[in-house]
Enzyme design. Structure first.
Site, PDB file in Angstrom:
ATOM      1  CB  CYS A  86      40.402 -11.778 -31.590  1.00 29.07           C
ATOM      2  SG  CYS A  86      41.832 -11.349 -30.593  1.00 29.07           S
ATOM      3  CG  HIS A 203      37.615 -13.668 -27.919  1.00 30.78           C
ATOM      4  ND1 HIS A 203      38.081 -14.470 -28.937  1.00 30.78           N
ATOM      5  CD2 HIS A 203      38.602 -12.800 -27.650  1.00 30.78           C
ATOM      6  CE1 HIS A 203      39.311 -14.105 -29.261  1.00 30.78           C
ATOM      7  NE2 HIS A 203      39.653 -13.089 -28.494  1.00 30.78           N
ATOM      8  CD  GLU A 205      35.359 -16.703 -29.616  1.00 29.07           C
ATOM      9  OE1 GLU A 205      34.672 -15.686 -29.802  1.00 29.07           O
ATOM     10  OE2 GLU A 205      36.600 -16.694 -29.665  1.00 29.07           O
TER      11      GLU A 205
END
Lengths: 234, 83
Positions: A86, A203, A205
């Site tokens: 990002c 994302h 994560e």
């Protein structure tokens, strides 16, 4: 194996990356404060999401001049693995480590939703554990994620297999409807020519445990762990 | 010395912000507006004595930070203080 997660004023996903690497994957992780010089001994570096330096001027434009980034640029130049998520992707483009730029979403709206990503190429340290065509599901949350590059650069990216992920629908088709931000050619993530620097807007994560709604983001981190392990022979 | 810097999106780079402004102008009755491009304007107040020095530094600042050459063009004007 040791990881570094860069932290800039305005980073906000650094803790999510730390949690994923430390608690889910059992890695040795340290944070890298933006004002400190880049320490030696890192095997992998992550630039997390957020709004570094308030995203003033352009997203990622100021972070590139921080002391830690100067060291990360050298680390990348010597073949070190760098993942930018990002805002991290925006910083990598601003730093010239990746081609192109990330611009305001075509809708002008901040998008926050889960997307499907089609693995376009698994010949990279970031996608090696995925199959070509495999679908990964993870969230996007950004206002400036529309990937732009001129036609010649887009062709080069394609010719060299540098587009690792594209936005797709649940059936794996890349379409305008599946593209959350208007990115050129549905591009969600690209790597550099040397394939050791990877940037993506979604994302991974935030998709590393079942409780988060899915684990397919682990494919990215596990691929890197696998690559580092092979490289270091441990 | 005052340097006025104008940063604009390159031709061909989609400007959704400009499109939104254009739509608003149309709905306000300004139908003559055919295209809108939104850019940035910066004023740099510099402590230099020679215009050439200001120009050289401004160019370097634009190349390094103020504009992203992938998507943006820039131009600047230098205004010398009145004696």
């Amino acid at each position: 194996m040791r990881w570094g997660v860069a932290v800039f004023p305005g980073s906000c996903d650094d803790d999510d990356v730390l949690h994923c690497l430390r608690n889910v994957l059992g890695q040795d992780v340290r944070t890298l404060w933006h004002k400190d010089p880049f320490p030696g001994g890192c095997d992998g570096v992550v630039l997390p999401g957020g709004f570094s330096y308030g995203d003033y001027l352009r997203a990622g434009a100021m972070a590139r001049f921080s002391p830690v980034m100067q060291g990360i640029v050298d680390f990348a130049g010597s073949g070190g693995l760098v993942l930018g998520i990002c805002n991290g992707f925006q910083i990598l483009c601003e730093s010239g480590l990746l081609p192109g730029a990330l611009t305001r979403n075509a809708s002008l709206r901040f998008v926050c939703r889960r997307v499907y990503l089609r693995v376009e190429d698994n010949r990279s340290p970031f996608t090696r554990l995925a199959e070509p065509g495999e679908l990964l599901e993870m969230p996007v949350k950004h206002g400036e994620g529309r990937y732009y590059a001129n036609p010649a650069t887009l062709k080069q990216l394609d010719d060299n297999g540098q587009v690792l992920l594209r936005y797709a629908d649940a059936a794996g088709e890349v379409s305008e409807e599946a593209n959350p931000n208007g990115s050129a050619d549905g591009i969600a993530g690209i790597c550099n020519r040397a394939r050791n620097v990877f940037g993506l807007m979604p994302h991974p994560e935030d998709a590393t445990e079942a409780v988060l709604g899915g684990e397919s983001g682990l494919k990215i981190f596990s691929s890197m762990v696998d690559e580092i392990r092979r490289g270091s022979g441990s | 010395m005052l340097v006025k810097v104008f940063v604009t999106l390159k031709e061909g780079v989609l400007d959704p912000q400009g499109k939104a402004v254009q739509n608003s102008l149309h709905s306000l009755g300004f139908g003559a507006v055919q295209d809108v491009r939104v850019g940035k304007y910066l004023e740099l107040h510099m402590d230099v004595s020679a215009a050439e020095d200001a120009e050289q530094q401004a160019r370097r600042m634009c190349d390094k930070l103020l504009a992203n050459p992938v998507i943006e063009d820039y131009r600047f004007e230098i205004l010398e203080p009145a004696e």
